[in-house]
Motif scaffolding. Structure first.
Motif, PDB file in Angstrom:
ATOM      1  N   GLU A 178      -4.896   7.311 -11.798  1.00 16.61           N
ATOM      2  CA  GLU A 178      -5.726   6.721 -12.670  1.00 16.61           C
ATOM      3  C   GLU A 178      -5.576   7.595 -14.157  1.00 16.61           C
ATOM      4  OE1 GLU A 178      -9.908   4.780 -13.675  1.00 16.61           O
ATOM      5  OE2 GLU A 178     -10.011   6.793 -12.773  1.00 16.61           O
ATOM      6  N   SER A 217      -8.753   4.758  -5.671  1.00 14.87           N
ATOM      7  CA  SER A 217      -8.139   3.603  -4.631  1.00 14.87           C
ATOM      8  C   SER A 217      -8.590   2.455  -5.407  1.00 14.87           C
ATOM      9  CB  SER A 217      -9.021   3.664  -3.333  1.00 14.87           C
ATOM     10  OG  SER A 217     -10.638   3.685  -3.720  1.00 14.87           O
ATOM     11  N   PHE A 218      -7.648   1.507  -4.996  1.00 16.43           N
ATOM     12  CA  PHE A 218      -8.038  -0.026  -5.436  1.00 16.43           C
ATOM     13  C   PHE A 218      -9.432  -0.193  -5.085  1.00 16.43           C
ATOM     14  CE2 PHE A 218      -3.191  -0.338  -5.437  1.00 16.43           C
ATOM     15  CZ  PHE A 218      -2.865  -0.058  -6.856  1.00 16.43           C
ATOM     16  N   THR A 223       2.026   6.900  -6.923  1.00 18.27           N
ATOM     17  CA  THR A 223       0.999   7.750  -7.126  1.00 18.27           C
ATOM     18  C   THR A 223       1.297   9.437  -6.844  1.00 18.27           C
ATOM     19  OG1 THR A 223      -0.577   6.347  -6.737  1.00 18.27           O
ATOM     20  CG2 THR A 223      -1.460   8.515  -6.549  1.00 18.27           C
ATOM     21  N   ALA A 251       2.411   1.844  -3.394  1.00 23.66           N
ATOM     22  CA  ALA A 251       1.473   2.154  -4.409  1.00 23.66           C
ATOM     23  C   ALA A 251       1.238   3.665  -4.216  1.00 23.66           C
ATOM     24  CB  ALA A 251       0.233   1.684  -4.066  1.00 23.66           C
ATOM     25  N   THR A 310       0.900  -1.262  -0.188  1.00 23.08           N
ATOM     26  CA  THR A 310      -0.015  -0.035  -0.011  1.00 23.08           C
ATOM     27  C   THR A 310       0.769   1.351   0.024  1.00 23.08           C
ATOM     28  OG1 THR A 310      -1.699  -1.262   1.372  1.00 23.08           O
ATOM     29  CG2 THR A 310      -1.721   1.293   1.135  1.00 23.08           C
ATOM     30  N   PHE A 362      -3.871   4.780  -6.916  1.00 23.26           N
ATOM     31  CA  PHE A 362      -3.095   4.784  -7.964  1.00 23.26           C
ATOM     32  C   PHE A 362      -3.740   5.911  -8.891  1.00 23.26           C
ATOM     33  CE2 PHE A 362      -6.953   2.428  -9.102  1.00 23.26           C
ATOM     34  CZ  PHE A 362      -7.358   2.874 -10.589  1.00 23.26           C
ATOM     35  N   GLU A 395     -12.151  -2.278  -3.032  1.00 16.43           N
ATOM     36  CA  GLU A 395     -12.115  -2.511  -1.592  1.00 16.43           C
ATOM     37  C   GLU A 395     -12.224  -4.189  -1.266  1.00 16.43           C
ATOM     38  OE1 GLU A 395     -15.312  -0.733   0.229  1.00 16.43           O
ATOM     39  OE2 GLU A 395     -14.019   1.072   0.888  1.00 16.43           O
ATOM     40  N   ASN A 403      -9.143  -1.245   2.164  1.00 12.73           N
ATOM     41  CA  ASN A 403      -8.419  -0.625   0.977  1.00 12.73           C
ATOM     42  C   ASN A 403      -6.845  -0.841   0.957  1.00 12.73           C
ATOM     43  OD1 ASN A 403      -7.595   1.594  -0.900  1.00 12.73           O
ATOM     44  ND2 ASN A 403      -9.705   1.773  -1.227  1.00 12.73           N
ATOM     45  N   THR A 404      -6.617  -1.470  -0.203  1.00  9.80           N
ATOM     46  CA  THR A 404      -5.255  -1.826  -0.385  1.00  9.80           C
ATOM     47  C   THR A 404      -4.128  -0.690  -1.191  1.00  9.80           C
ATOM     48  OG1 THR A 404      -5.666  -3.067  -2.148  1.00  9.80           O
ATOM     49  CG2 THR A 404      -5.889  -4.192  -0.367  1.00  9.80           C
TER      50      THR A 404
END
Length: 294
Positions: free
Chosen positions: A73, A43-44, A14, A10, A7, A71, A46, A67-68
Motif C-alpha cells: 500500500e 490484504s485485499f 508486492t 499479487a 492471488t 498489495f 475479504e 482473502n484474495t
C-alpha cells in the motif's frame, strides 16, 4: 480455479516492491541524514463465499470468508535518530532531537517507542515531533532535511549538499560575512563570533514538524510537508530538546542486518508465489491439451 493465480501474482508484485524498498535503503546506508523506508503490506478486502448448486434451502451454504491477495500500500519512514559521525568540517552540522510531548490524559510525558509512536489507552496514535534543517530549493520552495553536509559558495551563502539555500529562523538565506574557518555555531544553532563568542543575530532555521509521518520524500534528502491533514511546521523554541552539533554528520538510520533479512525474506516469498503460478500453468496445460482430447 484462477483465483489462486491472481492471488499469487499479487504476492509477486508486492514482494518485488518490498525488495525494491530494501535495496534502496541499503544503497543509502552511507547517505547523511537518510531515513529508511519500510514497505507496508495490506490484504485485499475479504469476500464472503457460498456454495453453488444443491438445495437452496440448505442453511450451511455459506462457506466463509476468503482473502484474495495482498498489495504494497505505501512506504513509511521511522524517523529514528541516527548516530553522529565526527567529520571535522566546520560546515557540517547534525541535529540531535528528543522532543517530549505530555499526554493530556495523565499530564506525563508520552513514552514513545523506537519508531517514535505512542498509543494511548483509547487507541489514539501520536508521533514524536522531529526537527529538521530548513532549506529553500532553486524553485523557491521550502523543504526540510536532516542532511547537514553544508558548504559555502564564493558569495558566502550557506548551501546544502544539493545547492539549496539554508534558511535562518526568519526564513532568509544565511549569508556569511567572515571566512569559513571562523564559522562557529552553538548548540542552539546560533552563529557566534569565534573570537568573542558573542552571538551574531543569525540562527539556523531548525523546523519542528509535529506530524513527521506526513512528510513526503522528494529525493536528495529533502522532504516537503503534506499539510492536507493539518500537519504544521514551526521554528524550534528554547523548550524543545533539540541541539545542533557542529563538525558532525548524522548517518542514516538503516539497520543493515535487518535489511538483509528483509531482502532474503522478500526473495523467498517471491519464489514461493512464482512456484504457485507455475503449478497453475501446468494444471491449465493439462486441462486444455490432455483432458480436452479425451
Amino acid at each position: 480455479m484462477l483465483r489462486g493465480l491472481y492471488t499469487a501474482a499479487a504476492g509477486m508484485t508486492t514482494q518485488q516492491r518490498r525488495h525494491d524498498t530494501v535495496t534502496q535503503n541499503i544503497a543509502n546506508m552511507n547517505t547523511p541524514g537518510y531515513k529508511q523506508e519500510n514497505s507496508v503490506q495490506r490484504s485485499f478486502p475479504e469476500m464472503l463465499i457460498s456454495m453453488t448448486g444443491g438445495n437452496p434451502d440448505n442453511p450451511d451454504r455459506t462457506v466463509g470468508k476468503l482473502n484474495t491477495g495482498v498489495f504494497a500500500e505505501e512506504s513509511l519512514s521511522p524517523y529514528i535518530q541516527g548516530a553522529l559521525k565526527d567529520s571535522g568540517q566546520a560546515t557540517d552540522f547534525a541535529i540531535q532531537s528528543n522532543i517530549s510531548v505530555n499526554d493530556p490524559a495523565t499530564g506525563q510525558p508520552m513514552a514513545f517507542d523506537q519508531a517514535g509512536k505512542f498509543v494511548n489507552a483509547n487507541g489514539e496514535v501520536t508521533y514524536r515531533p522531529e526537527a529538521f534543517f530548513t532549506v529553500r530549493d532553486n524553485n523557491g520552495n521550502v523543504r526540510y532535511t536532516r542532511d547537514g553536509h553544508f558548504r559555502v559558495n564564493g558569495a558566502g551563502a550557506l548551501l546544502s549538499s544539493t545547492g539549496s539555500a539554508v534558511l535562518d529562523t526568519n526564513g532568509n538565506p544565511i549569508q556569511l560575512t567572515s571566512a569559513v574557518s571562523a564559522l562557529k555555531v552553538n548548540e542552539r544553532g546560533e552563529l557566534v563570533d569565534s573570537q568573542s563568542n558573542q552571538t551574531l543575530g543569525t540562527t539556523l532555521g531548525i523546523s519542528v514538524i509535529d506530524r513527521p509521518y506526513q512528510l513526503v520524500r522528494e529525493g536528495n534528502g529533502n522532504f516537503r510537508l503534506n499539510d492536507t491533514d493539518g500537519a504544521t511546521a514551526r521554528m524550534m523554541t528554547a523548550n524543545d530538546a533539540v541541539s545542533v552539533r557542529q563538525g558532525y554528520l548524522e548517518v542514516s538510520n538503516v539497520d543493515a542486518a535487518q535489511s538483509m533479512v528483509d531482502m532474503m525474506a522478500a526473495l523467498r516469498a517471491y519464489e514461493a508465489n512464482q512456484k504457485v503460478i507455475q503449478f497453475y500453468d501446468k494444471s491449465l496445460d493439462k486441462a486444455v491439451n490432455e483432458v480436452g482430447r479425451v
